[in-house]
Design a protein around this motif. Structure first.
Motif, PDB file in Angstrom:
ATOM      1  N   ALA A  79      13.060 -99.591  68.353  1.00  0.00           N
ATOM      2  CA  ALA A  79      13.220 -98.139  68.283  1.00  0.00           C
ATOM      3  C   ALA A  79      13.535 -97.686  66.866  1.00  0.00           C
ATOM      4  N   ARG A  80      14.368 -98.420  66.180  1.00  0.00           N
ATOM      5  CA  ARG A  80      14.692 -98.030  64.812  1.00  0.00           C
ATOM      6  C   ARG A  80      13.489 -98.198  63.887  1.00  0.00           C
ATOM      7  N   ARG A  81      12.723 -99.224  64.100  1.00  0.00           N
ATOM      8  CA  ARG A  81      11.551 -99.464  63.257  1.00  0.00           C
ATOM      9  C   ARG A  81      10.415 -98.492  63.572  1.00  0.00           C
ATOM     10  N   ALA A  82      10.440 -97.856  64.731  1.00  0.00           N
ATOM     11  CA  ALA A  82       9.399 -96.897  65.089  1.00  0.00           C
ATOM     12  C   ALA A  82       9.475 -95.647  64.229  1.00  0.00           C
ATOM     13  N   PHE A  83      10.617 -95.380  63.657  1.00  0.00           N
ATOM     14  CA  PHE A  83      10.803 -94.177  62.862  1.00  0.00           C
ATOM     15  C   PHE A  83      10.800 -94.480  61.372  1.00  0.00           C
ATOM     16  N   ARG A  84       9.981 -95.413  60.937  1.00  0.00           N
ATOM     17  CA  ARG A  84       9.818 -95.696  59.513  1.00  0.00           C
ATOM     18  C   ARG A  84       8.954 -94.633  58.893  1.00  0.00           C
ATOM     19  N   PRO A  85       9.104 -94.155  57.723  1.00  0.00           N
ATOM     20  CA  PRO A  85      10.227 -94.426  56.860  1.00  0.00           C
ATOM     21  C   PRO A  85      11.488 -93.758  57.398  1.00  0.00           C
ATOM     22  N   PRO A  86      12.641 -94.305  57.076  1.00  0.00           N
ATOM     23  CA  PRO A  86      13.868 -93.720  57.591  1.00  0.00           C
ATOM     24  C   PRO A  86      14.060 -92.308  57.035  1.00  0.00           C
ATOM     25  N   VAL A  87      14.733 -91.500  57.827  1.00  0.00           N
ATOM     26  CA  VAL A  87      15.007 -90.131  57.409  1.00  0.00           C
ATOM     27  C   VAL A  87      15.955 -90.161  56.215  1.00  0.00           C
ATOM     28  N   THR A  88      15.603 -89.470  55.167  1.00  0.00           N
ATOM     29  CA  THR A  88      16.463 -89.413  53.992  1.00  0.00           C
ATOM     30  C   THR A  88      17.068 -88.022  53.885  1.00  0.00           C
ATOM     31  N   LEU A  89      18.306 -87.989  53.510  1.00  0.00           N
ATOM     32  CA  LEU A  89      18.994 -86.718  53.332  1.00  0.00           C
ATOM     33  C   LEU A  89      18.792 -86.228  51.908  1.00  0.00           C
ATOM     34  N   PRO A  90      18.715 -84.924  51.732  1.00  0.00           N
ATOM     35  CA  PRO A  90      18.624 -84.411  50.364  1.00  0.00           C
ATOM     36  C   PRO A  90      19.862 -84.815  49.563  1.00  0.00           C
ATOM     37  N   ARG A  91      19.698 -84.869  48.264  1.00  0.00           N
ATOM     38  CA  ARG A  91      20.778 -85.305  47.393  1.00  0.00           C
ATOM     39  C   ARG A  91      22.006 -84.417  47.520  1.00  0.00           C
ATOM     40  N   LEU A  92      21.808 -83.142  47.820  1.00  0.00           N
ATOM     41  CA  LEU A  92      22.952 -82.241  47.913  1.00  0.00           C
ATOM     42  C   LEU A  92      23.839 -82.555  49.106  1.00  0.00           C
ATOM     43  N   VAL A  93      23.318 -83.231  50.116  1.00  0.00           N
ATOM     44  CA  VAL A  93      24.102 -83.528  51.307  1.00  0.00           C
ATOM     45  C   VAL A  93      25.085 -84.670  51.065  1.00  0.00           C
ATOM     46  N   ARG A  94      24.844 -85.472  50.066  1.00  0.00           N
ATOM     47  CA  ARG A  94      25.734 -86.606  49.797  1.00  0.00           C
ATOM     48  C   ARG A  94      27.144 -86.164  49.437  1.00  0.00           C
ATOM     49  N   ARG A  95      27.293 -84.923  49.022  1.00  0.00           N
ATOM     50  CA  ARG A  95      28.610 -84.411  48.680  1.00  0.00           C
ATOM     51  C   ARG A  95      29.344 -83.850  49.901  1.00  0.00           C
ATOM     52  N   VAL A  96      28.794 -84.031  51.090  1.00  0.00           N
ATOM     53  CA  VAL A  96      29.390 -83.491  52.308  1.00  0.00           C
ATOM     54  C   VAL A  96      30.771 -84.107  52.576  1.00  0.00           C
ATOM     55  N   VAL A  97      31.053 -85.262  51.997  1.00  0.00           N
ATOM     56  CA  VAL A  97      32.372 -85.872  52.180  1.00  0.00           C
ATOM     57  C   VAL A  97      33.468 -84.999  51.578  1.00  0.00           C
ATOM     58  N   LEU A  98      33.101 -84.104  50.673  1.00  0.00           N
ATOM     59  CA  LEU A  98      34.085 -83.201  50.069  1.00  0.00           C
ATOM     60  C   LEU A  98      34.310 -81.940  50.895  1.00  0.00           C
ATOM     61  N   LEU A  99      33.565 -81.775  51.979  1.00  0.00           N
ATOM     62  CA  LEU A  99      33.689 -80.577  52.801  1.00  0.00           C
ATOM     63  C   LEU A  99      35.094 -80.376  53.380  1.00  0.00           C
ATOM     64  N   PRO A 100      35.781 -81.413  53.862  1.00  0.00           N
ATOM     65  CA  PRO A 100      37.145 -81.182  54.352  1.00  0.00           C
ATOM     66  C   PRO A 100      38.083 -80.629  53.275  1.00  0.00           C
ATOM     67  N   LEU A 101      37.892 -81.031  52.031  1.00  0.00           N
ATOM     68  CA  LEU A 101      38.715 -80.472  50.952  1.00  0.00           C
ATOM     69  C   LEU A 101      38.432 -78.982  50.762  1.00  0.00           C
TER      70      LEU A 101
ATOM     71  N   ARG B 254      33.558 -77.461  45.938  1.00  0.00           N
ATOM     72  CA  ARG B 254      33.334 -78.862  45.580  1.00  0.00           C
ATOM     73  C   ARG B 254      32.004 -79.368  46.138  1.00  0.00           C
ATOM     74  N   VAL B 255      31.680 -78.972  47.358  1.00  0.00           N
ATOM     75  CA  VAL B 255      30.456 -79.444  47.996  1.00  0.00           C
ATOM     76  C   VAL B 255      29.226 -78.950  47.251  1.00  0.00           C
ATOM     77  N   SER B 256      29.254 -77.709  46.821  1.00  0.00           N
ATOM     78  CA  SER B 256      28.058 -77.112  46.244  1.00  0.00           C
ATOM     79  C   SER B 256      27.980 -77.230  44.720  1.00  0.00           C
ATOM     80  N   SER B 257      28.949 -77.847  44.090  1.00  0.00           N
ATOM     81  CA  SER B 257      28.843 -78.004  42.641  1.00  0.00           C
ATOM     82  C   SER B 257      27.736 -78.999  42.319  1.00  0.00           C
ATOM     83  N   GLY B 258      26.870 -78.628  41.417  1.00  0.00           N
ATOM     84  CA  GLY B 258      25.765 -79.492  41.044  1.00  0.00           C
ATOM     85  C   GLY B 258      24.496 -79.273  41.848  1.00  0.00           C
ATOM     86  N   TRP B 259      24.452 -78.277  42.728  1.00  0.00           N
ATOM     87  CA  TRP B 259      23.241 -78.026  43.493  1.00  0.00           C
ATOM     88  C   TRP B 259      22.125 -77.501  42.605  1.00  0.00           C
ATOM     89  N   ASP B 260      22.462 -76.877  41.505  1.00  0.00           N
ATOM     90  CA  ASP B 260      21.431 -76.349  40.614  1.00  0.00           C
ATOM     91  C   ASP B 260      20.513 -77.445  40.101  1.00  0.00           C
TER      92      ASP B 260
END
Length: 151
Positions: free
Chosen positions: A47-69, A143-149
């Protein structure tokens, strides 16, 4: 080799989960657990291999860990504004952020801009071939949206 390692991890995890659900695994339950774990692991790998290539998140989403702050900071700032009464007189700022134009970036930018209580995505438009996100900010926690430009 990677497929075999992935299968082994699935098999171990699913077999352990199955055997933990059995109150006292004795006799026939252990081999059945191993067989069920192997079948489920095979299904999981396929099932996991059926969805190749894996879904990639946009670079801006990687900062989501800062959302609680940002959410915590906005809650404190908004509480202070409400208690002092300045929230009823504050107008906030509207800023614009240039984004890469694709559907995933558009959706994530709107979601993350509106996730904290001090901000709201107002509009997303295409201007001169560029994607522009307009947002209303009542607080300064970004913090989450810094660098989106540069996304």
């Amino acid at each position: 080799m990677r497929v075999l390692a992935e299968f082994a991890l699935w098999w171990l995890a699913l077999t352990a989960g199955y055997l933990l659900l059995v109150s006292s695994p004795t006799g026939l339950e252990v081999p059945i657990g191993l067989l069920i774990g192997a079948v489920a692991a095979g299904a999981g790998v396929l099932a996991r291999r059926a969805f190749r290539p894996p879904v990639t998140l946009p670079r801006l989403v990687r900062r989501v860990v800062l959302l609680p702050l940002d959410v915590g900071g906005d809650v404190l700032s908004m509480t202070r504004l409400m208690v002092t009464g300045r929230a009823f007189r504050a107008r906030g700022d509207i800023d614009e952020v240039m984004l890469r134009d694709d559907d995933a970036t558009r959706v994530w930018a709107v979601l993350l801009s509106s996730a904290a209580p001090g901000g709201l995505a107002v509009d997303v438009e295409t201007r001169d071939g560029d994607l522009v996100l307009r947002r209303h900010r009542l607080t300064s926690h970004q913090r989450v949206s810094s660098g989106w430009d540069t996304a």
